[in-house]
Design a protein around this motif. Structure first.
Motif, PDB file in Angstrom:
ATOM      1  N   GLN A  71     -21.328  49.686  57.917  1.00 13.96           N
ATOM      2  CA  GLN A  71     -22.730  50.008  57.682  1.00 13.96           C
ATOM      3  C   GLN A  71     -23.143  49.416  56.348  1.00 13.96           C
ATOM      4  OE1 GLN A  71     -25.264  51.219  59.211  1.00 13.96           O
ATOM      5  NE2 GLN A  71     -26.614  51.615  57.515  1.00 13.96           N
ATOM      6  N   ILE A  72     -24.052  48.463  56.385  1.00 11.66           N
ATOM      7  CA  ILE A  72     -24.596  47.891  55.156  1.00 11.66           C
ATOM      8  C   ILE A  72     -25.923  48.590  54.919  1.00 11.66           C
ATOM      9  CG2 ILE A  72     -25.387  45.800  53.999  1.00 11.66           C
ATOM     10  CD1 ILE A  72     -23.440  44.260  55.856  1.00 11.66           C
ATOM     11  N   SER A  73     -25.979  49.366  53.888  1.00  8.92           N
ATOM     12  CA  SER A  73     -27.127  50.235  53.665  1.00  8.92           C
ATOM     13  C   SER A  73     -28.066  49.625  52.637  1.00  8.92           C
ATOM     14  CB  SER A  73     -26.644  51.623  53.240  1.00  8.92           C
ATOM     15  OG  SER A  73     -27.696  52.553  53.292  1.00  8.92           O
ATOM     16  N   ALA A  74     -28.394  50.354  51.591  1.00 10.11           N
ATOM     17  CA  ALA A  74     -29.385  49.877  50.627  1.00 10.11           C
ATOM     18  C   ALA A  74     -28.923  50.170  49.205  1.00 10.11           C
ATOM     19  CB  ALA A  74     -30.722  50.546  50.885  1.00 10.11           C
ATOM     20  N   LEU A  75     -29.190  49.240  48.356  1.00  5.26           N
ATOM     21  CA  LEU A  75     -28.804  49.338  46.954  1.00  5.26           C
ATOM     22  C   LEU A  75     -29.611  50.419  46.238  1.00  5.26           C
ATOM     23  CD1 LEU A  75     -27.128  48.037  44.691  1.00  5.26           C
ATOM     24  CD2 LEU A  75     -29.012  46.456  44.333  1.00  5.26           C
ATOM     25  N   GLY A  80     -30.169  62.520  46.759  1.00  5.38           N
ATOM     26  CA  GLY A  80     -31.010  63.714  46.748  1.00  5.38           C
ATOM     27  C   GLY A  80     -32.484  63.433  46.971  1.00  5.38           C
ATOM     28  N   SER A  81     -32.814  62.200  47.300  1.00 10.69           N
ATOM     29  CA  SER A  81     -34.219  61.824  47.441  1.00 10.69           C
ATOM     30  C   SER A  81     -34.854  62.452  48.677  1.00 10.69           C
ATOM     31  CB  SER A  81     -34.342  60.299  47.546  1.00 10.69           C
ATOM     32  OG  SER A  81     -35.673  59.922  47.794  1.00 10.69           O
ATOM     33  N   ASP A  82     -36.126  62.781  48.551  1.00 13.17           N
ATOM     34  CA  ASP A  82     -36.870  63.260  49.720  1.00 13.17           C
ATOM     35  C   ASP A  82     -37.783  62.161  50.267  1.00 13.17           C
ATOM     36  OD1 ASP A  82     -38.711  63.194  47.681  1.00 13.17           O
ATOM     37  OD2 ASP A  82     -39.505  65.197  48.044  1.00 13.17           O
ATOM     38  N   ARG A  83     -37.698  60.944  49.715  1.00 11.74           N
ATOM     39  CA  ARG A  83     -38.463  59.817  50.255  1.00 11.74           C
ATOM     40  C   ARG A  83     -37.838  59.406  51.582  1.00 11.74           C
ATOM     41  NH1 ARG A  83     -38.500  57.758  44.400  1.00 11.74           N
ATOM     42  NH2 ARG A  83     -36.341  57.393  44.936  1.00 11.74           N
ATOM     43  N   PRO A  84     -38.637  59.243  52.624  1.00 15.48           N
ATOM     44  CA  PRO A  84     -38.096  58.959  53.963  1.00 15.48           C
ATOM     45  C   PRO A  84     -37.168  57.756  54.022  1.00 15.48           C
ATOM     46  CG  PRO A  84     -40.410  59.516  54.118  1.00 15.48           C
ATOM     47  CD  PRO A  84     -40.095  59.403  52.650  1.00 15.48           C
ATOM     48  N   TYR A  85     -37.482  56.681  53.305  1.00 12.29           N
ATOM     49  CA  TYR A  85     -36.614  55.499  53.321  1.00 12.29           C
ATOM     50  C   TYR A  85     -35.209  55.867  52.875  1.00 12.29           C
ATOM     51  CZ  TYR A  85     -34.546  51.023  52.113  1.00 12.29           C
ATOM     52  OH  TYR A  85     -33.680  49.952  52.029  1.00 12.29           O
ATOM     53  N   GLU A  86     -35.115  56.456  51.693  1.00  9.51           N
ATOM     54  CA  GLU A  86     -33.810  56.799  51.126  1.00  9.51           C
ATOM     55  C   GLU A  86     -33.139  57.930  51.891  1.00  9.51           C
ATOM     56  OE1 GLU A  86     -33.471  56.137  46.564  1.00  9.51           O
ATOM     57  OE2 GLU A  86     -35.389  57.128  46.983  1.00  9.51           O
ATOM     58  N   ALA A  87     -33.897  58.935  52.261  1.00  9.82           N
ATOM     59  CA  ALA A  87     -33.321  60.101  52.937  1.00  9.82           C
ATOM     60  C   ALA A  87     -32.649  59.705  54.247  1.00  9.82           C
ATOM     61  CB  ALA A  87     -34.402  61.151  53.174  1.00  9.82           C
ATOM     62  N   THR A  88     -33.282  58.826  55.028  1.00 12.52           N
ATOM     63  CA  THR A  88     -32.683  58.434  56.306  1.00 12.52           C
ATOM     64  C   THR A  88     -31.466  57.541  56.098  1.00 12.52           C
ATOM     65  OG1 THR A  88     -34.350  56.658  56.460  1.00 12.52           O
ATOM     66  CG2 THR A  88     -34.776  58.698  57.692  1.00 12.52           C
ATOM     67  N   LYS A  89     -31.516  56.663  55.109  1.00 12.81           N
ATOM     68  CA  LYS A  89     -30.345  55.826  54.803  1.00 12.81           C
ATOM     69  C   LYS A  89     -29.156  56.708  54.402  1.00 12.81           C
ATOM     70  CE  LYS A  89     -31.619  51.391  55.021  1.00 12.81           C
ATOM     71  NZ  LYS A  89     -30.862  50.387  55.767  1.00 12.81           N
ATOM     72  N   MET A  90     -29.399  57.680  53.538  1.00 10.92           N
ATOM     73  CA  MET A  90     -28.328  58.540  53.046  1.00 10.92           C
ATOM     74  C   MET A  90     -27.808  59.491  54.131  1.00 10.92           C
ATOM     75  SD  MET A  90     -27.910  57.155  50.205  1.00 10.92           S
ATOM     76  CE  MET A  90     -26.511  58.163  49.779  1.00 10.92           C
ATOM     77  N   ARG A  91     -28.676  59.937  55.031  1.00 10.60           N
ATOM     78  CA  ARG A  91     -28.204  60.803  56.132  1.00 10.60           C
ATOM     79  C   ARG A  91     -27.219  60.052  57.020  1.00 10.60           C
ATOM     80  NH1 ARG A  91     -33.174  62.238  58.882  1.00 10.60           N
ATOM     81  NH2 ARG A  91     -31.867  62.788  60.640  1.00 10.60           N
ATOM     82  N   ALA A 110     -17.193  53.575  55.322  1.00 15.55           N
ATOM     83  CA  ALA A 110     -18.633  53.296  55.345  1.00 15.55           C
ATOM     84  C   ALA A 110     -18.935  52.398  54.161  1.00 15.55           C
ATOM     85  CB  ALA A 110     -19.427  54.590  55.250  1.00 15.55           C
ATOM     86  N   LEU A 111     -19.510  51.274  54.407  1.00 22.74           N
ATOM     87  CA  LEU A 111     -19.756  50.283  53.374  1.00 22.74           C
ATOM     88  C   LEU A 111     -21.251  50.164  53.149  1.00 22.74           C
ATOM     89  CD1 LEU A 111     -18.602  47.977  51.617  1.00 22.74           C
ATOM     90  CD2 LEU A 111     -18.824  46.505  53.595  1.00 22.74           C
ATOM     91  N   SER A 112     -21.663  50.293  51.925  1.00 23.86           N
ATOM     92  CA  SER A 112     -23.078  50.126  51.619  1.00 23.86           C
ATOM     93  C   SER A 112     -23.210  49.213  50.418  1.00 23.86           C
ATOM     94  CB  SER A 112     -23.722  51.476  51.305  1.00 23.86           C
ATOM     95  OG  SER A 112     -23.253  51.965  50.071  1.00 23.86           O
ATOM     96  N   GLN A 113     -24.389  48.679  50.249  1.00 21.23           N
ATOM     97  CA  GLN A 113     -24.617  47.846  49.072  1.00 21.23           C
ATOM     98  C   GLN A 113     -24.443  48.681  47.815  1.00 21.23           C
ATOM     99  OE1 GLN A 113     -28.454  46.175  49.766  1.00 21.23           O
ATOM    100  NE2 GLN A 113     -27.670  44.603  51.117  1.00 21.23           N
ATOM    101  N   ARG A 114     -24.741  49.974  47.908  1.00 22.62           N
ATOM    102  CA  ARG A 114     -24.564  50.856  46.754  1.00 22.62           C
ATOM    103  C   ARG A 114     -23.088  50.899  46.368  1.00 22.62           C
ATOM    104  NH1 ARG A 114     -23.427  56.137  46.870  1.00 22.62           N
ATOM    105  NH2 ARG A 114     -23.993  56.234  49.040  1.00 22.62           N
TER     106      ARG A 114
END
Length: 124
Positions: A71-75, A80-91, A110-114
């Motif tokens: 899974q390549i996610s997002a940097l 803990g964000s409630d912003r939909p972009y970040e929240a769905t990536k982190m879920r 699980a591999l992410s850019q982070r």
């Protein structure tokens, strides 16, 4: 370009059920997901593209015996964000971690850019 590598097409806005993916992942050793959107449009929602579609894909991988999921996610996403972009990536990342811990999921890692960014800053 690489005929020896299997490719599949899908649309996370519409392909959100395990049965949408099971026939497509049969015979694969590894599945890589790098899908993401920066803004929602029609059926392309953060929930669909960042969480529901990939969750169905990864569940199909588990049922079909795919040995590895990447899974390549997002940097820089804030867990803990409630912003939909970040929240769905982190879920989705959390789901992969739980599955890995329980060995119910093919995601051994699980591999992410982070995590890649963190690995570059810190010695291994």
């Amino acid at each position: 370009r690489y005929p020896e590598i299997g490719w599949m097409k899908g649309d996370f806005a519409t392909d959100r059920a395990v049965n949408d993916w099971k026939p497509r992942v049969a015979g694969f050793d590894c599945v890589i997901n790098a899908a993401g959107i920066l803004r929602e449009r029609d059926a392309e929602t953060f929930e669909a593209v960042h969480f529901e579609g990939p969750r169905a894909l990864f569940q199909a991988c588990a049922r079909r015996g795919v040995r590895k999921v990447i899974q390549i996610s997002a940097l820089g996403c804030d867990p803990g964000s409630d912003r939909p972009y970040e929240a769905t990536k982190m879920r989705l990342e959390a789901l992969l971690e739980v599955g890995r811990a329980r060995r119910q999921h093919p995601a051994r890692r699980a591999l992410s850019q982070r995590s890649i960014g963190d690995a570059r800053r810190e010695p291994m």
